[in-house]
Design a protein around this motif. Structure first.
Motif, PDB file in Angstrom:
ATOM      1  N   GLY A  11       0.815  -1.213   0.000  1.00 12.67           N
ATOM      2  CA  GLY A  11       0.000   0.000   0.000  1.00 12.67           C
ATOM      3  C   GLY A  11       0.844   1.257   0.000  1.00 12.67           C
ATOM      4  N   PHE A  12       1.940   1.235   0.767  1.00  9.60           N
ATOM      5  CA  PHE A  12       2.861   2.377   0.822  1.00  9.60           C
ATOM      6  C   PHE A  12       3.440   2.670  -0.564  1.00  9.60           C
ATOM      7  N   LEU A  13       3.866   1.611  -1.254  1.00 12.15           N
ATOM      8  CA  LEU A  13       4.450   1.776  -2.591  1.00 12.15           C
ATOM      9  C   LEU A  13       3.394   2.195  -3.620  1.00 12.15           C
ATOM     10  N   MET A  14       2.156   1.711  -3.467  1.00 16.79           N
ATOM     11  CA  MET A  14       1.075   2.160  -4.344  1.00 16.79           C
ATOM     12  C   MET A  14       0.841   3.657  -4.165  1.00 16.79           C
ATOM     13  N   ALA A  15       0.875   4.128  -2.918  1.00 21.14           N
ATOM     14  CA  ALA A  15       0.690   5.558  -2.656  1.00 21.14           C
ATOM     15  C   ALA A  15       1.812   6.383  -3.270  1.00 21.14           C
ATOM     16  N   ALA A  16       3.040   5.840  -3.193  1.00 25.03           N
ATOM     17  CA  ALA A  16       4.167   6.540  -3.808  1.00 25.03           C
ATOM     18  C   ALA A  16       3.927   6.731  -5.300  1.00 25.03           C
ATOM     19  N   ALA A  17       3.370   5.698  -5.952  1.00 25.16           N
ATOM     20  CA  ALA A  17       3.072   5.798  -7.381  1.00 25.16           C
ATOM     21  C   ALA A  17       1.863   6.692  -7.635  1.00 25.16           C
ATOM     22  N   ASP A  18       0.812   6.548  -6.814  1.00 26.83           N
ATOM     23  CA  ASP A  18      -0.410   7.321  -7.026  1.00 26.83           C
ATOM     24  C   ASP A  18      -0.196   8.821  -6.814  1.00 26.83           C
ATOM     25  N   SER A  19       0.782   9.187  -5.993  1.00 26.11           N
ATOM     26  CA  SER A  19       0.983  10.594  -5.665  1.00 26.11           C
ATOM     27  C   SER A  19       1.730  11.358  -6.740  1.00 26.11           C
ATOM     28  N   VAL A  20       2.318  10.633  -7.698  1.00 26.42           N
ATOM     29  CA  VAL A  20       3.115  11.300  -8.727  1.00 26.42           C
ATOM     30  C   VAL A  20       2.623  10.912 -10.116  1.00 26.42           C
ATOM     31  N   PRO A  21       2.742  11.822 -11.089  1.00 23.62           N
ATOM     32  CA  PRO A  21       2.380  11.477 -12.473  1.00 23.62           C
ATOM     33  C   PRO A  21       3.430  10.533 -13.054  1.00 23.62           C
ATOM     34  N   GLY A  22       3.023   9.363 -13.427  1.00 25.10           N
ATOM     35  CA  GLY A  22       3.963   8.370 -13.961  1.00 25.10           C
ATOM     36  C   GLY A  22       3.332   7.000 -13.933  1.00 25.10           C
ATOM     37  N   VAL A  23       3.880   6.104 -13.132  1.00 20.36           N
ATOM     38  CA  VAL A  23       3.337   4.760 -12.986  1.00 20.36           C
ATOM     39  C   VAL A  23       2.143   4.800 -12.035  1.00 20.36           C
ATOM     40  N   SER A  24       1.103   4.042 -12.340  1.00 20.44           N
ATOM     41  CA  SER A  24      -0.068   4.015 -11.465  1.00 20.44           C
ATOM     42  C   SER A  24       0.156   3.058 -10.312  1.00 20.44           C
ATOM     43  N   GLY A  25      -0.647   3.243  -9.250  1.00 20.61           N
ATOM     44  CA  GLY A  25      -0.608   2.299  -8.147  1.00 20.61           C
ATOM     45  C   GLY A  25      -0.972   0.911  -8.612  1.00 20.61           C
ATOM     46  N   GLY A  26      -1.869   0.819  -9.614  1.00 19.65           N
ATOM     47  CA  GLY A  26      -2.235  -0.472 -10.181  1.00 19.65           C
ATOM     48  C   GLY A  26      -1.049  -1.180 -10.806  1.00 19.65           C
ATOM     49  N   THR A  27      -0.164  -0.413 -11.442  1.00 22.13           N
ATOM     50  CA  THR A  27       1.039  -1.003 -12.038  1.00 22.13           C
ATOM     51  C   THR A  27       1.935  -1.590 -10.956  1.00 22.13           C
ATOM     52  N   ILE A  28       2.100  -0.849  -9.850  1.00 21.80           N
ATOM     53  CA  ILE A  28       2.911  -1.342  -8.735  1.00 21.80           C
ATOM     54  C   ILE A  28       2.325  -2.635  -8.191  1.00 21.80           C
ATOM     55  N   ALA A  29       0.992  -2.665  -8.044  1.00 21.60           N
ATOM     56  CA  ALA A  29       0.339  -3.881  -7.568  1.00 21.60           C
ATOM     57  C   ALA A  29       0.566  -5.033  -8.540  1.00 21.60           C
ATOM     58  N   PHE A  30       0.562  -4.734  -9.837  1.00 21.45           N
ATOM     59  CA  PHE A  30       0.784  -5.743 -10.870  1.00 21.45           C
ATOM     60  C   PHE A  30       2.208  -6.288 -10.775  1.00 21.45           C
ATOM     61  N   VAL A  31       3.186  -5.383 -10.677  1.00 25.51           N
ATOM     62  CA  VAL A  31       4.591  -5.781 -10.619  1.00 25.51           C
ATOM     63  C   VAL A  31       4.872  -6.600  -9.355  1.00 25.51           C
ATOM     64  N   LEU A  32       4.225  -6.222  -8.241  1.00 24.74           N
ATOM     65  CA  LEU A  32       4.465  -6.910  -6.974  1.00 24.74           C
ATOM     66  C   LEU A  32       3.603  -8.158  -6.805  1.00 24.74           C
ATOM     67  N   GLY A  33       2.703  -8.410  -7.766  1.00 25.42           N
ATOM     68  CA  GLY A  33       1.987  -9.673  -7.787  1.00 25.42           C
ATOM     69  C   GLY A  33       0.701  -9.759  -6.991  1.00 25.42           C
ATOM     70  N   PHE A  34       0.142  -8.607  -6.534  1.00 31.68           N
ATOM     71  CA  PHE A  34      -1.110  -8.691  -5.778  1.00 31.68           C
ATOM     72  C   PHE A  34      -2.235  -7.898  -6.449  1.00 31.68           C
ATOM     73  N   TYR A  35      -2.096  -7.624  -7.754  1.00 30.13           N
ATOM     74  CA  TYR A  35      -3.101  -6.812  -8.438  1.00 30.13           C
ATOM     75  C   TYR A  35      -4.479  -7.485  -8.437  1.00 30.13           C
ATOM     76  N   GLU A  36      -4.531  -8.764  -8.774  1.00 26.97           N
ATOM     77  CA  GLU A  36      -5.837  -9.432  -8.845  1.00 26.97           C
ATOM     78  C   GLU A  36      -6.472  -9.567  -7.463  1.00 26.97           C
ATOM     79  N   THR A  37      -5.662  -9.752  -6.421  1.00 28.98           N
ATOM     80  CA  THR A  37      -6.197  -9.748  -5.059  1.00 28.98           C
ATOM     81  C   THR A  37      -6.784  -8.382  -4.729  1.00 28.98           C
ATOM     82  N   PHE A  38      -6.101  -7.330  -5.160  1.00 28.43           N
ATOM     83  CA  PHE A  38      -6.560  -5.954  -4.956  1.00 28.43           C
ATOM     84  C   PHE A  38      -7.906  -5.718  -5.634  1.00 28.43           C
ATOM     85  N   ILE A  39      -8.012  -6.112  -6.907  1.00 32.05           N
ATOM     86  CA  ILE A  39      -9.257  -5.920  -7.653  1.00 32.05           C
ATOM     87  C   ILE A  39     -10.381  -6.778  -7.084  1.00 32.05           C
TER      88      ILE A  39
END
Length: 298
Positions: A11-39
């Protein structure tokens, strides 16, 4: 405890991504392997089964604690850095996005290999981002005095941005930047964490837009990932490719507009740092998964 800590760090890393224009928090969740659990958790939260909703709420609560902490820290940092070193920051964001694309492809390679007919969804995703960037106001919207039209615009911007934050691809913050509300919103969030409630009405309107957008988007994303996964993956890759253009144009939409990112203002060093950070995150994920497998086999 370790599992809960990992969820909070996610969640901390998703916030880091969500707070800046660039990679989305969803991308971070995807890279870290918990995107489908999140959705699936978001989908269960707005569903009708109490047991699933309770389990989803617990999981999202752990993720949310890390997200709130990350947003409080990074919203304070990013507002200052964008004022002093915008091109450095956008070069970093560009590195995040460029290096995230092969990571997403690698993650989904087994499913997409040999199904290249679905690649037509790549230009669709890229053109969507390009179109949104092209029609953006190009200036920061003044939220000091809110009337009905400004409130409606902010509501729609929030609903659209949360769609992007949920999808791996374009960052919701990038869309907010394109639509001219990123600077006032991130400043309002920073001030709220410093107990300045002057911009609370703005955040309430924004929050309502987020909830409405989340409620309508999650069902579509969950269904798309379940029934049309290949099309969704190629579409997400297209969104990420299109977001490169949005990031390059990012400096033009700051509170103090600058020229778009160019070869003269691009920082190769910070671009590579962005890629290195994603590489470390990806390696850490696979290391933790290998540790989990080793413990389960012991």
């Amino acid at each position: 405890m370790l599992k809960n800590f990992k969820i909070g760090v996610g969640g901390f890393l998703m916030a880091a991504a969500d707070s800046v224009p660039g990679v989305s928090g969803g991308t971070i969740a995807f890279v870290l392997g918990f995107y489908e659990t999140f959705i699936d958790s978001l989908n269960a939260l707005i569903g009708h089964r109490f047991g699933e909703r309770r389990q989803a709420l617990i999981w999202l609560g752990k993720l949310g604690l890390g997200w709130v902490l990350g947003m409080g820290i990074f919203s304070t940092i990013i507002t200052r850095v964008l004022e002093t070193s915008p091109y450095t920051v956008f070069s970093l964001f560009l590195g995040f996005t460029v290096f995230a694309i092969p990571l997403v492809v690698k993650e989904e390679w087994k499913s997409i290999n040999g199904h290249w007919g679905y690649a037509l969804f790549i230009p669709l995703g890229a053109l969507l981002v390009y179109g949104v960037t092209w029609i953006g106001p190009g200036t920061v919207v003044n939220l000091d005095h809110i009337d009905v039209l400004v409130a409606l615009y902010l509501f729609v911007a929030a609903a659209v941005a949360i769609c992007a934050m949920v999808l791996p691809g374009i960052s919701g913050s990038t869309l907010l930047l394109i639509m001219g509300v990123y600077t006032p919103i991130i400043t309002a969030v920073r001030n709220l964490f410093h107990l300045d409630f002057s911009a609370l009405p703005i955040l309430i309107i924004f929050g309502i837009g987020v909830l409405v957008g989340l409620g309508t988007t999650v069902k579509l994303v969950a269904a798309g990932m379940k029934h049309h996964r290949l099309a969704m993956v190629f579409f997400i890759i297209g969104l990420m490719i299109g977001s490169l253009f949005a990031i390059v144009q990012g400096p033009t939409a700051l509170a103090l507009p600058r020229a778009a990112l160019s070869m003269g203002t691009f920082s190769g060093g910070w671009f590579l740092i962005g890629g290195a950070i994603l590489g470390v995150l990806s390696a850490a994920r696979y290391w933790m998964e290998s540790q989990d497998r080793a413990r389960s086999q012991a």
